[in-house]
Design an enzyme around this catalytic site. Structure first.
Site: not given
Length: 460
Positions: A359, A378
């Site tokens: 992301h 992440c």
């Protein structure tokens, strides 16, 4: 070679055998049973020999032109791969080969036993060496607690192919790892091993171990079959879009912190993106961070565009809640699209069991840091729009994606990729730099020692 013993016996359960043939067959079976515990895939090997009448197969093909001597030479050179030749029972192979070469007995049964021992020594060494070169000597899924990458391991077909070899040298040459990084690491290993200093300093010892471990990682069959895929090297904090074994896009990334927040090694398929994503904040982050921030600053939630829900229903006035005095587990938090959203303007989605994705991030300064193991697991990407272009390609869908990311009124929207693209999150602590030299990185999660220790054990 003893032609009498190596003449082919009747195959597949012959109706009748002569007394001598029965004795020779019994001698081979006796040796096979005695050595079965040392063999990889013993039941399969027994089945293969049973179908061929329990007689030598590889010795028949490779003895006369000294290919078996050549095999022992290859095994001796396993050190060039960072491996101990004794992992492939090279001493035992040499001993049995020497015994057969200098056999003077005229007792055919005794000769057969010697040939059987040599045959099984060849099988044992060749299977183990073949598997090591093509799959590695370890199984990463058994080493790491955070590993979900599809990785091929040796199977019955790997064993059967050994008995189908026609030219041993051609075969041994064909299974040698040939990747650029692997060959570069081999050169480094050769230089380190050429250092004959008795008391090698600790830096060189650690460097050698790092080289050996990363050569092993490169032998694992965990890369996707497709020519194009996204590759993240967790230890290097980097992402590459690979196409036909070349990087067509490179960028920095941030990965998970060491400990329980580390980014797992995994493999999946990027199937879609979410533009202007909504962040459903994990309960652990809500409990350990968000509630604490909200307790210190009553307007933290509204200033960061975070909605609060209790049992699925919106909470109208979260500022009125004393977050230091309630059970946060009864609440859920959702950050809406916008400039403060922790996922930035786009996230790249792929199925995995750890809720990991790539992301964007609104905090660009993090990419100036050298140590970028700072996330909750992440992977934050430095150039999200460039990555989107690499996955979508030129056209209306990419233009639509770009307009959505640039909009002053961000709205969450999912978009499927024109063609799903594999993604792999690897962990290499040695890799090639832009000039083709080897660069060593920090073992941020302390995984090198795990691999090295496992390599010292007998495998298969």
């Amino acid at each position: 070679m003893h032609g009498l013993i190596l003449s082919r016996l009747p195959l597949e359960n012959p109706p009748e055998l002569t007394r001598k043939e029965k004795a020779l067959r019994a001698a081979f079976i006796d040796v096979l049973e005695a050595q079965s515990t040392d063999l990889p895939f013993p039941n399969l090997i027994n089945s293969i020999y049973g179908k061929k009448g329990y007689q030598p197969m590889l010795v028949q093909k490779f003895f006369s032109d000294q290919q078996l001597q050549m095999l022992s030479d290859y095994l001796d050179k396993a050190v060039a791969h960072g491996l101990d030749p004794e992992q492939f029972y090279v001493t035992g192979l040499k001993y049995q080969l020497d015994e057969v070469i200098h056999q003077k007995s005229s007792d055919t049964v005794r000769i057969q036993r010697g040939l059987a021992k040599l045959e099984l020594a060849v099988v044992n060494s060749l299977i183990r060496y073949s598997m090591a070169m093509q799959y590695g000597v370890t199984n990463p899924a058994k080493i790491y607690s955070h590993y979900a990458t599809p990785t091929l391991i040796p199977d019955s077909n790997s064993v059967i192919r050994i008995f189908e070899i026609v030219n041993l040298k051609i075969y041994l040459d064909s299974i040698q790892p040939k990747g650029k990084t692997y060959l570069a690491l081999q050169k480094v290993l050769k230089r380190l091993d050429a250092d004959t200093t008795e008391n090698k300093d600790s830096v060189k010892i650690i460097m050698r171990q790092k080289v050996v471990v990363n050569m092993e990682r490169l032998r694992w069959k965990n890369k996707p079959a497709e020519q194009k895929f996204v590759s993240v090297n967790i230890a290097d904090f980097s992402l590459d879009v690979m196409d036909k074994e070349k990087s067509v896009l490179h960028m920095k990334v941030c990965v998970g912190e060491p400990g329980d927040k580390q980014t797992p090694q995994l493999g999946s398929i990027i199937h879609s993106v979410q533009i202007n994503p909504v962040w459903n904040i994990p309960q652990s982050i809500a409990r350990n961070e968000i509630s604490r921030y909200a307790s210190d600053d009553r307007y933290y939630l509204s200033n960061n565009n975070i909605k609060v829900f209790k049992k699925g229903k919106p909470v109208r006035d979260p500022e009125a809640i004393d977050w230091s005095a309630i059970d946060v587990r009864e609440y859920s938090f959702q950050q809406q699209p916008g400039v403060k959203n922790s996922l930035g303007k786009i996230k790249f989605l792929f199925k995995n069991g750890s809720s990991i994705y790539l992301h964007d991030t609104p905090v660009r300064s993090v990419f100036k840091r050298g140590m970028r193991a700072i996330s909750h697991g992440c992977v934050r990407v430095e150039k999200p729009l460039d990555l989107a272009f690499a996955l979508f390609g030129k056209g209306e869908r990419y233009d639509q994606l770009k307009r959505g990311m640039e909009s002053s009124y961000p709205r969450a929207k999912f978009m499927g990729l024109p063609r799903p693209v594999p993604v792999r999150l690897f962990y290499y602590t040695a890799w090639l730099n832009d000039r083709g030299g080897v660069r060593f990185g920090q073992d941020i999660y302390g995984l090198d020692q795990l691999v090295y220790d496992e390599m010292q054990k007998k495998q298969f």
